[in-house]
Design a protein around this motif. Structure first.
Motif, mmCIF file in Angstrom:
data_model
loop_
_atom_site.group_PDB
_atom_site.id
_atom_site.type_symbol
_atom_site.label_atom_id
_atom_site.label_comp_id
_atom_site.label_asym_id
_atom_site.label_seq_id
_atom_site.Cartn_x
_atom_site.Cartn_y
_atom_site.Cartn_z
ATOM 1 N N GLN A 245 0.844 -1.179 0.036
ATOM 2 C CA GLN A 245 -0.087 -0.003 0.003
ATOM 3 C C GLN A 245 1.053 1.242 0.025
ATOM 4 O O GLN A 245 1.713 1.372 0.793
ATOM 5 C CB GLN A 245 -0.724 0.000 1.163
ATOM 6 C CG GLN A 245 -1.859 1.230 1.199
ATOM 7 C CD GLN A 245 -2.797 1.194 2.505
ATOM 8 O OE1 GLN A 245 -2.784 0.168 3.095
ATOM 9 N NE2 GLN A 245 -3.139 2.491 2.900
ATOM 10 N N SER B 48 -5.945 4.609 2.535
ATOM 11 C CA SER B 48 -6.998 3.956 1.885
ATOM 12 C C SER B 48 -8.020 4.035 2.995
ATOM 13 O O SER B 48 -7.799 3.788 4.198
ATOM 14 C CB SER B 48 -6.503 2.650 2.007
ATOM 15 O OG SER B 48 -7.951 1.820 1.390
ATOM 16 N N LYS C 187 -10.942 2.286 2.649
ATOM 17 C CA LYS C 187 -11.295 0.820 3.077
ATOM 18 C C LYS C 187 -10.562 -0.052 2.048
ATOM 19 O O LYS C 187 -10.448 0.408 0.814
ATOM 20 C CB LYS C 187 -12.979 0.844 2.605
ATOM 21 C CG LYS C 187 -13.723 -0.477 2.780
ATOM 22 C CD LYS C 187 -14.839 -0.470 2.491
ATOM 23 C CE LYS C 187 -15.787 -1.653 2.324
ATOM 24 N NZ LYS C 187 -17.105 -1.593 2.197
ATOM 25 N N MET C 188 -9.999 -1.126 2.668
ATOM 26 C CA MET C 188 -9.639 -2.014 1.944
ATOM 27 C C MET C 188 -10.306 -3.196 1.686
ATOM 28 O O MET C 188 -10.900 -4.088 2.731
ATOM 29 C CB MET C 188 -8.019 -2.457 2.407
ATOM 30 C CG MET C 188 -7.082 -1.283 2.463
ATOM 31 S SD MET C 188 -5.485 -1.729 2.997
ATOM 32 C CE MET C 188 -4.781 -3.142 1.974
ATOM 33 N N GLN C 189 -10.291 -3.909 0.439
ATOM 34 C CA GLN C 189 -11.165 -5.047 0.436
ATOM 35 C C GLN C 189 -10.141 -6.429 -0.060
ATOM 36 O O GLN C 189 -9.268 -5.860 -1.067
ATOM 37 C CB GLN C 189 -12.288 -4.807 -0.625
ATOM 38 C CG GLN C 189 -13.360 -3.978 0.000
ATOM 39 C CD GLN C 189 -14.452 -3.693 -0.988
ATOM 40 O OE1 GLN C 189 -14.165 -4.082 -2.295
ATOM 41 N NE2 GLN C 189 -15.607 -3.061 -0.711
ATOM 42 N N ALA C 190 -10.412 -7.302 0.206
ATOM 43 C CA ALA C 190 -9.778 -8.447 -0.661
ATOM 44 C C ALA C 190 -10.171 -8.802 -1.808
ATOM 45 O O ALA C 190 -11.179 -8.779 -2.208
ATOM 46 C CB ALA C 190 -9.893 -9.801 0.427
ATOM 47 N N LEU C 191 -8.898 -9.240 -2.707
ATOM 48 C CA LEU C 191 -9.293 -9.437 -3.882
ATOM 49 C C LEU C 191 -8.190 -10.580 -4.404
ATOM 50 O O LEU C 191 -6.990 -10.652 -4.098
ATOM 51 C CB LEU C 191 -8.928 -8.026 -4.849
ATOM 52 C CG LEU C 191 -9.019 -8.361 -6.196
ATOM 53 C CD1 LEU C 191 -10.313 -8.852 -6.595
ATOM 54 C CD2 LEU C 191 -8.291 -7.310 -7.278
#
Length: 67
Positions: free
Chosen positions: A26, A30, A32-36
């Protein structure tokens, strides 16, 4: 509460030694962090790979005590 962040980031050199499936790199902030997770078939395979065969079981190099 409303928060606005303005930032400028200049990176002259970024060296990454290792990236694994669970790595996160990173730069900046951020909200909001979302898993991908993405899986690509870059070899254009049409069938599944054969199951791996278990070869002879080996004793561990360091004997472990029973729990």
């Amino acid at each position: 509460m409303q928060l606005t962040v303005h930032q400028s980031i200049y990176i002259h050199l970024l060296k990454v030694e290792n990236v694994t499936n669970s790595s996160v790199l990173q730069i900046g902030s951020s909200g909001k962090m979302q898993a991908l997770s993405q899986l690509y078939n870059t070899g254009e395979f049409e069938t599944l790979a054969e199951e791996a065969e278990i070869e002879g079981a080996q004793e561990p190099l360091v004997p472990l005590s029973p729990t």
